[in-house]
Design an enzyme around this catalytic site. Structure first.
Site, PDB file in Angstrom:
ATOM      1  N   CYS A 152      17.749  83.942  37.223  1.00 52.55           N
ATOM      2  CA  CYS A 152      18.983  83.226  37.580  1.00 52.55           C
ATOM      3  C   CYS A 152      19.690  82.686  36.338  1.00 52.55           C
ATOM      4  O   CYS A 152      20.908  82.595  36.303  1.00 52.55           O
ATOM      5  CB  CYS A 152      18.684  82.104  38.550  1.00 52.55           C
ATOM      6  SG  CYS A 152      17.380  81.006  37.992  1.00 52.55           S
ATOM      7  N   LYS A 199       9.049  79.939  53.449  1.00 49.14           N
ATOM      8  CA  LYS A 199       9.302  81.376  53.635  1.00 49.14           C
ATOM      9  C   LYS A 199       9.591  82.032  52.295  1.00 49.14           C
ATOM     10  O   LYS A 199      10.623  81.777  51.676  1.00 49.14           O
ATOM     11  CB  LYS A 199      10.502  81.617  54.545  1.00 49.14           C
ATOM     12  CG  LYS A 199      10.634  83.105  54.891  1.00 49.14           C
ATOM     13  CD  LYS A 199      11.971  83.476  55.494  1.00 49.14           C
ATOM     14  CE  LYS A 199      12.937  83.997  54.475  1.00 49.14           C
ATOM     15  NZ  LYS A 199      12.508  85.228  53.795  1.00 49.14           N
ATOM     16  N   GLU A 256      27.407  87.803  39.359  1.00 48.77           N
ATOM     17  CA  GLU A 256      26.013  87.877  38.908  1.00 48.77           C
ATOM     18  C   GLU A 256      25.484  89.276  39.227  1.00 48.77           C
ATOM     19  O   GLU A 256      25.455  89.674  40.386  1.00 48.77           O
ATOM     20  CB  GLU A 256      25.206  86.818  39.664  1.00 48.77           C
ATOM     21  CG  GLU A 256      23.754  86.795  39.268  1.00 48.77           C
ATOM     22  CD  GLU A 256      22.935  85.832  40.127  1.00 48.77           C
ATOM     23  OE1 GLU A 256      23.052  85.881  41.359  1.00 48.77           O
ATOM     24  OE2 GLU A 256      22.176  85.042  39.538  1.00 48.77           O
ATOM     25  N   GLU A 291      19.646  76.094  45.205  1.00 46.40           N
ATOM     26  CA  GLU A 291      19.526  76.608  43.829  1.00 46.40           C
ATOM     27  C   GLU A 291      20.017  78.039  43.876  1.00 46.40           C
ATOM     28  O   GLU A 291      19.308  78.925  44.357  1.00 46.40           O
ATOM     29  CB  GLU A 291      18.065  76.577  43.375  1.00 46.40           C
ATOM     30  CG  GLU A 291      17.482  75.206  43.176  1.00 46.40           C
ATOM     31  CD  GLU A 291      18.039  74.503  41.951  1.00 46.40           C
ATOM     32  OE1 GLU A 291      18.534  75.182  41.032  1.00 46.40           O
ATOM     33  OE2 GLU A 291      18.003  73.266  41.931  1.00 46.40           O
TER      34      GLU A 291
HETATM   35  P1  NAD Z   1      18.672  86.176  48.582  1.00 49.69           P
HETATM   36  O1  NAD Z   1      19.718  85.159  48.773  1.00 49.69           O
HETATM   37  O2  NAD Z   1      18.909  87.553  49.063  1.00 49.69           O
HETATM   38  O3  NAD Z   1      17.301  85.721  49.286  1.00 49.69           O
HETATM   39  C1  NAD Z   1      16.687  84.489  48.985  1.00 49.69           C
HETATM   40  C2  NAD Z   1      15.879  84.045  50.177  1.00 49.69           C
HETATM   41  O4  NAD Z   1      16.771  83.734  51.237  1.00 49.69           O
HETATM   42  C3  NAD Z   1      14.929  85.100  50.738  1.00 49.69           C
HETATM   43  O5  NAD Z   1      13.756  84.491  51.180  1.00 49.69           O
HETATM   44  C4  NAD Z   1      15.724  85.666  51.901  1.00 49.69           C
HETATM   45  O6  NAD Z   1      14.919  86.244  52.889  1.00 49.69           O
HETATM   46  C5  NAD Z   1      16.416  84.425  52.407  1.00 49.69           C
HETATM   47  N1  NAD Z   1      17.639  84.640  53.178  1.00 49.69           N
HETATM   48  C6  NAD Z   1      18.489  85.694  53.145  1.00 49.69           C
HETATM   49  N2  NAD Z   1      19.490  85.509  54.027  1.00 49.69           N
HETATM   50  C7  NAD Z   1      19.273  84.311  54.617  1.00 49.69           C
HETATM   51  C8  NAD Z   1      19.966  83.559  55.615  1.00 49.69           C
HETATM   52  N3  NAD Z   1      21.074  84.013  56.207  1.00 49.69           N
HETATM   53  N4  NAD Z   1      19.466  82.352  55.969  1.00 49.69           N
HETATM   54  C9  NAD Z   1      18.359  81.859  55.384  1.00 49.69           C
HETATM   55  N5  NAD Z   1      17.642  82.548  54.464  1.00 49.69           N
HETATM   56  C10 NAD Z   1      18.112  83.757  54.076  1.00 49.69           C
HETATM   57  O7  NAD Z   1      18.299  86.133  47.045  1.00 49.69           O
HETATM   58  P2  NAD Z   1      17.317  87.113  46.283  1.00 49.69           P
HETATM   59  O8  NAD Z   1      18.024  88.404  46.124  1.00 49.69           O
HETATM   60  O9  NAD Z   1      15.965  87.065  46.883  1.00 49.69           O
HETATM   61  O10 NAD Z   1      17.203  86.360  44.865  1.00 49.69           O
HETATM   62  C11 NAD Z   1      18.119  86.490  43.877  1.00 49.69           C
HETATM   63  C12 NAD Z   1      19.053  85.309  43.833  1.00 49.69           C
HETATM   64  O11 NAD Z   1      18.320  84.094  43.679  1.00 49.69           O
HETATM   65  C13 NAD Z   1      19.972  85.371  42.647  1.00 49.69           C
HETATM   66  O12 NAD Z   1      21.281  85.045  43.027  1.00 49.69           O
HETATM   67  C14 NAD Z   1      19.410  84.311  41.705  1.00 49.69           C
HETATM   68  O13 NAD Z   1      20.335  83.803  40.786  1.00 49.69           O
HETATM   69  C15 NAD Z   1      18.919  83.304  42.655  1.00 49.69           C
HETATM   70  N6  NAD Z   1      17.927  82.426  42.004  1.00 49.69           N
HETATM   71  C16 NAD Z   1      18.310  81.166  41.643  1.00 49.69           C
HETATM   72  C17 NAD Z   1      17.416  80.332  40.990  1.00 49.69           C
HETATM   73  C18 NAD Z   1      17.793  78.943  40.554  1.00 49.69           C
HETATM   74  O14 NAD Z   1      16.918  78.200  40.134  1.00 49.69           O
HETATM   75  N7  NAD Z   1      19.054  78.545  40.629  1.00 49.69           N
HETATM   76  C19 NAD Z   1      16.135  80.802  40.715  1.00 49.69           C
HETATM   77  C20 NAD Z   1      15.776  82.091  41.094  1.00 49.69           C
HETATM   78  C21 NAD Z   1      16.696  82.893  41.747  1.00 49.69           C
END
Ligand code: NAD
Length: 500
Positions: free
Chosen positions: A291, A177, A394, A252
């Protein structure tokens, strides 16, 4: 494939069972870029059922490793064939520059090739000496099963590939997803997996919201592992949803990454120029929506004013615009919501006493930049300290905070003073000091005199609340496997533990 058939289940492209759709916006001007299917829990159930069947009775988990590796290499070749098209899709969907999109495709290609090589070069099971010539004891590694793979919007293709490539190399099946904000390159990736010859049911795709789609993928009893990349709040929910079925969980999550600059790194003009340039890159590439962004500049007090003045001067000159336009260095933020969140962090920082050196909100109007896009000027906040929200949380936007130190111990303490622990850097011309400090940083990746490079051979992931587990490297493959000990008695006899 019609516009709304972005769900892939058991080898078929389909629309959402409910018929629901979602518009995907171009962040450079807020117009509609595409329409995708909006899944719900019933689409997830269908996708998990297909992945379960493909794992339990399909050919993929039993396919010889050489064939699995060959498929990964075909995917790598197809990614390169479609490099321009995918880079353009990624640029328009996320706002990143076209060149950054090309870099992503190349990195992802390298990851597919790396995991193909890794499984091909393995020597099979590990024989364990059981202390008897009559015992053959071996530890083998098997695929974990059905995997739920959930990814964020900042590096959609890359984050999906860091999961898909090792999951397939290990012989798993999955439901993937992408973020609902940026699903388009992931749809393209799944098309390439199909074209490369992956059997039906191995790679399933659902497009839709975190809740209910990601939530159902996390709790589903027929899923064996959930691998999630995203924010801390969603990652916590994934963990909680997965707990009752005791499935494996890999997370992650975010970071609040320190970029530590010692004065000795700036002793020469060349050293100063490099450290400033890289601090700019660390904080503002992809508008800070990274990130591992070096969002906390921790600079030695004696060089602070010179360093920050030059950094702010260069930050003001970053050319913002549509990512596909030549000469543009930074695109917009991904959404209006992200823009408002970033602005709120600036306001809270100013209220808490930070001083604004540049940026802070909407950039000045410019002919080349659509007025309706989610552009945010690169922002440098000086006089920051640990109690400020903008330093602790963040922001995931183009905000760089500045803190200062006088001693090495103070630098280390500041750099480690975060609940996260994803990445960080140390800049020093004193090799001993640089290595000493790197050894003391509690972060999953530490750069010395550099910022941002990563290698598919080297593990990526975080300490603390930056996550659980690792991607890339041998550990990134191990995440998708179960270890099994097979103990064979070659000469079985009664043990007579019980007298009988
Ligand atoms: P997010 O947590 O809002 O969403 C990430 C994914 O999770 C999306 O596909 C979203 O639809 C899904 N999601 C949201 N709520 C959920 C739930 N309750 N259950 C299951 N899935 C759910 O994050 P974002 O805003 O899309 O991305 C930014 C974040 O991602 C930042 O915190 C960033 O640091 C992190 N990130 C981390 C890495 C890493 O390698 N550590 C890499 C890229 C991004």
């Amino acid at each position: 494939m019609s516009a709304i058939e972005t769900i892939h289940v058991d080898g078929e492209w389909r629309a959402a069972a409910s018929g629901a759709e979602r518009e995907v916006l171009d962040p450079a001007d807020a117009t509609t870029l595409a329409t995708v299917a909006e899944s719900d829990a019933s689409d997830v159930d269908a996708a998990v059922a297909a992945a379960r069947r493909a794992f339990d009775s399909g050919p993929w988990p039993r396919t010889p490793v050489a064939e699995r590796a060959a498929l990964l290499r075909r995917v790598a070749d197809l990614l390169q064939r479609d490099r321009e098209e995918i880079a353009l899709t990624e640029s328009r969907d996320t706002g990143k520059t076209l060149e950054a999109g090309r870099v992503d495709v190349d990195d992802v290609t390298a990851a597919f090739r790396y995991f193909a090589d890794l499984v091909m070069n393995e020597s099979g099971g590990r024989v364990v000496d059981a202390g008897s010539p009559d015992v053959h004891s071996v530890v083998v590694h098997e695929p974990v099963g059905v995997c739920s793979l959930i990814t964020p919007w900042n590096y959609p293709l890359l984050q999906a590939s860091w999961k898909v490539a090792p999951a397939l190399a290990a012989g798993n099946t999955f439901v993937l997803k992408p973020s609902e904000v940026t699903p388009l390159s992931t749809v393209h990736l799944v098309r390439l997996l199909v074209e490369a010859g992956l059997p039906a049911g191995v790679a399933n795709l659902v497009t839709g919201a975190g809740d209910p789609v990601g939530a159902r993928m996390s709790e589903h009893p027929d899923v064996d592992l959930v691998s999630f990349t995203g924010g801390l709040a969603s990652g916590t929910k994934v963990s909680q949803a997965a707990a009752p079925t005791v499935k494996k969980v890999a997370l992650e999550l975010g970071g609040k990454n320190p970029n530590v600059v010692f004065a000795d790194a700036c002793a020469t003009d060349e050293g100063f120029d490099t450290a400033v340039d890289q601090a700019l890159n660390a904080a503002f590439i992809h508008s800070g929506q990274v990130c591992s962004a070096g969002a906390r500049l921790i600079v030695e007090e004696s060089v602070r004013e010179r360093f920050v003045a030059e950094l702010a001067r260069r930050a003001e000159r970053i050319k913002l615009g549509r990512g596909t336009e030549p000469g543009v260095e930074c695109g917009p933020l991904v959404s209006r919501q992200q823009w408002e969140k970033t602005r709120a962090y600036v306001e809270s920082a100013l209220a808490e006493g930070a001083s604004l050196r540049c940026g802070g909100g909407q950039p000045e109007p410019a002919a080349h930049r659509p007025a309706t896009g989610f552009f945010f000027a690169p922002t440098v906040l000086d006089q920051c300290h640990r109690e400020m929200r903008v330093v602790r949380e963040e922001t995931f936007g183009p905000i760089l905070t500045v803190e200062t130190f006088r001693t090495e111990d103070e630098a280390v303490a500041l750099a480690n003073d975060t609940e996260y622990g994803l990445a960080g850097a140390v800049w020093s011309s004193d090799a001993g000091r640089a290595r000493r400090v790197a050894g003391r940083l509690r972060h999953g990746t530490v750069w010395i005199n550099d910022y941002h490079p990563y290698l598919p051979q080297a593990e990526w992931g975080g300490f603390g609340k930056s996550g659980v587990g690792r991607e890339l490297g041998p550990t990134g493959l191990a995440e998708y496997r179960e270890a099994k000990h097979i103990y064979q008695n070659l000469d079985p006899r009664p043990v007579r533990w019980f007298a009988g």
